[in-house]
Design a protein around this motif. Structure first.
Motif, PDB file in Angstrom:
ATOM      1  N   UNK A 171      27.390  27.681 -61.795  1.00 48.62           N
ATOM      2  CA  UNK A 171      26.156  26.974 -62.121  1.00 48.62           C
ATOM      3  C   UNK A 171      24.958  27.907 -62.241  1.00 48.62           C
ATOM      4  N   UNK A 172      24.895  28.935 -61.384  1.00 52.87           N
ATOM      5  CA  UNK A 172      23.747  29.845 -61.415  1.00 52.87           C
ATOM      6  C   UNK A 172      23.699  30.595 -62.746  1.00 52.87           C
ATOM      7  N   UNK A 173      24.861  30.910 -63.301  1.00 48.67           N
ATOM      8  CA  UNK A 173      24.905  31.578 -64.599  1.00 48.67           C
ATOM      9  C   UNK A 173      24.547  30.606 -65.720  1.00 48.67           C
ATOM     10  N   UNK A 174      25.005  29.373 -65.605  1.00 46.33           N
ATOM     11  CA  UNK A 174      24.658  28.357 -66.612  1.00 46.33           C
ATOM     12  C   UNK A 174      23.155  28.104 -66.651  1.00 46.33           C
ATOM     13  N   UNK A 175      22.553  28.062 -65.476  1.00 45.00           N
ATOM     14  CA  UNK A 175      21.111  27.854 -65.403  1.00 45.00           C
ATOM     15  C   UNK A 175      20.355  29.014 -66.048  1.00 45.00           C
ATOM     16  N   UNK A 176      20.821  30.231 -65.804  1.00 47.77           N
ATOM     17  CA  UNK A 176      20.183  31.411 -66.396  1.00 47.77           C
ATOM     18  C   UNK A 176      20.311  31.384 -67.924  1.00 47.77           C
ATOM     19  N   UNK A 177      21.460  30.933 -68.407  1.00 45.27           N
ATOM     20  CA  UNK A 177      21.672  30.831 -69.858  1.00 45.27           C
ATOM     21  C   UNK A 177      20.733  29.783 -70.457  1.00 45.27           C
ATOM     22  N   UNK A 178      20.586  28.654 -69.773  1.00 44.30           N
ATOM     23  CA  UNK A 178      19.696  27.602 -70.265  1.00 44.30           C
ATOM     24  C   UNK A 178      18.252  28.085 -70.338  1.00 44.30           C
ATOM     25  N   UNK A 179      17.800  28.798 -69.314  1.00 43.39           N
ATOM     26  CA  UNK A 179      16.435  29.327 -69.301  1.00 43.39           C
ATOM     27  C   UNK A 179      16.227  30.313 -70.447  1.00 43.39           C
ATOM     28  N   UNK A 180      17.216  31.156 -70.655  1.00 44.75           N
ATOM     29  CA  UNK A 180      17.139  32.153 -71.730  1.00 44.75           C
ATOM     30  C   UNK A 180      17.104  31.486 -73.103  1.00 44.75           C
ATOM     31  N   UNK A 181      17.988  30.530 -73.346  1.00 43.10           N
ATOM     32  CA  UNK A 181      18.035  29.856 -74.649  1.00 43.10           C
ATOM     33  C   UNK A 181      16.774  29.044 -74.910  1.00 43.10           C
ATOM     34  N   UNK A 182      16.202  28.494 -73.845  1.00 42.00           N
ATOM     35  CA  UNK A 182      14.962  27.710 -73.990  1.00 42.00           C
ATOM     36  C   UNK A 182      13.806  28.592 -74.458  1.00 42.00           C
ATOM     37  N   UNK A 183      13.783  29.837 -74.003  1.00 47.23           N
ATOM     38  CA  UNK A 183      12.692  30.754 -74.358  1.00 47.23           C
ATOM     39  C   UNK A 183      12.989  31.591 -75.606  1.00 47.23           C
ATOM     40  N   UNK A 184      14.237  31.616 -76.027  1.00 42.78           N
ATOM     41  CA  UNK A 184      14.601  32.449 -77.177  1.00 42.78           C
ATOM     42  C   UNK A 184      13.890  31.950 -78.428  1.00 42.78           C
ATOM     43  N   UNK A 185      13.170  32.826 -79.134  1.00 44.25           N
ATOM     44  CA  UNK A 185      12.339  32.379 -80.257  1.00 44.25           C
ATOM     45  C   UNK A 185      13.068  32.245 -81.591  1.00 44.25           C
ATOM     46  N   UNK A 186      14.375  32.480 -81.607  1.00 41.79           N
ATOM     47  CA  UNK A 186      15.084  32.444 -82.881  1.00 41.79           C
ATOM     48  C   UNK A 186      16.360  31.614 -82.770  1.00 41.79           C
ATOM     49  N   UNK A 187      16.879  31.219 -83.912  1.00 42.82           N
ATOM     50  CA  UNK A 187      18.090  30.417 -83.983  1.00 42.82           C
ATOM     51  C   UNK A 187      19.271  31.304 -84.361  1.00 42.82           C
ATOM     52  N   UNK A 188      20.351  31.171 -83.630  1.00 40.35           N
ATOM     53  CA  UNK A 188      21.565  31.923 -83.934  1.00 40.35           C
ATOM     54  C   UNK A 188      22.747  31.220 -83.296  1.00 40.35           C
ATOM     55  N   UNK A 189      23.918  31.373 -83.901  1.00 38.76           N
ATOM     56  CA  UNK A 189      25.124  30.797 -83.317  1.00 38.76           C
ATOM     57  C   UNK A 189      25.619  31.622 -82.140  1.00 38.76           C
ATOM     58  N   UNK A 190      25.215  32.903 -82.102  1.00 48.36           N
ATOM     59  CA  UNK A 190      25.678  33.799 -81.045  1.00 48.36           C
ATOM     60  C   UNK A 190      24.905  33.546 -79.758  1.00 48.36           C
TER      61      UNK A 190
END
Length: 276
Positions: free
Chosen positions: A172-191
């Protein structure tokens, strides 16, 4: 140098009458070990010893340092300084031990990431480190993960060796970190992990990230994942499945860790061990 180590070194000189060279070798090895673990040597456990030995590539040096450590704990056990004798036989040490980090070492390094500017790069770095440690994926596999590959707390690995596929749970701690990162990521990508141009992150960039915060390669996080599972009591075949090893023989490198952990558990909890 702790008082326990001083007592042992005095014993070598006064009681054993060892040569100056032998004395200096014991002293050097044990001070190095105590400084490495960051606590009095008397508090060391099996995982501390294995972690220390995993940093040493030369087998002759490894066995000498192991002999010094075993000699100290034999001395400490006979003088009731410790309740259990910590001992690892040299015959059980494989030719090369996988270097690994502990959970505390990894989380401490992650805490150093600067969030003051709320940079999405830093959030990505944190997510990558925790993802690698939480899943044990090869770096090539991790960099080929698409956002769509993560579902219900699992990641589908589609680019494993031998073109095999497997699914691995994510903490869960890794999933939360991924969610925070994707929320702030300024671009769209499938990767999942991308660079500043929103292209898939390269192996060189991933290496620079783990080197910056942990001073290790991404592959050490894979070893750290496997070691944590084995020390926690996981069956080697489960570890094999999670790592994506084609043969159990490849996973056998962690056997020494499992055996020592099981031995320590029996010595600590089995009722017959209380009988003299």
């Amino acid at each position: 140098m702790s008082r326990y180590l001083e007592a042992f070194l005095e014993y070598l000189l006064v009681n054993k009458g060892v040569s100056k060279n032998t004395y200096e070798a014991y002293k050097r090895d044990l001070i190095q070990f105590e400084e490495f673990i960051g606590k009095p040597i008397i508090q060391a456990d099996t995982s501390d010893v294995i972690r220390f030995l995993s940093q040493i590539e030369n087998k002759r040096s490894l066995n000498r340092k192991l002999s010094s450590i075993n000699s100290f704990f034999d001395f400490a056990y006979k003088r009731n300084m410790v309740d259990e004798k910590l001992k690892i036989k040299q015959a059980k040490i494989p030719k090369s031990l996988p270097k690994f980090l502990t959970k505390d070492e990894i989380l401490k390094a992650v805490d150093w990431i600067n969030y003051q500017e709320n940079s999405w790069f830093e959030l990505r770095d944190k997510a990558l480190i925790l993802f690698l440690y939480a899943t044990g994926l090869r770096i090539s596999e991790a960099l080929n993960v698409k956002i769509s590959d993560i579902e219900d707390g699992w990641v589908k690995v589609t680019m494993a060796k031998g073109e095999k596929q497997r699914v691995v749970p994510i903490a869960d701690v890794a999933l939360k970190a991924i969610e925070e990162y994707l929320h702030k990521r300024p671009c769209m990508s499938e990767w999942l992990f991308v660079n500043k141009n929103c292209d898939k992150l390269s192996r060189i960039s991933a290496f620079k990230i783990t080197k910056k915060y942990l001073n290790v390669s991404p592959h050490v996080l894979r070893h750290s994942f496997a070691t944590a599972l084995v020390l926690g009591g996981a069956d080697l075949r489960v570890v094999q499945e999670l790592l994506g090893h084609a043969s159990l023989n490849t996973t056998q490198i962690y056997t020494h860790i499992q055996k020592e952990n099981l031995k320590d558990t029996v010595l600590k909890y089995h009722p017959l061990e209380d009988l003299e």
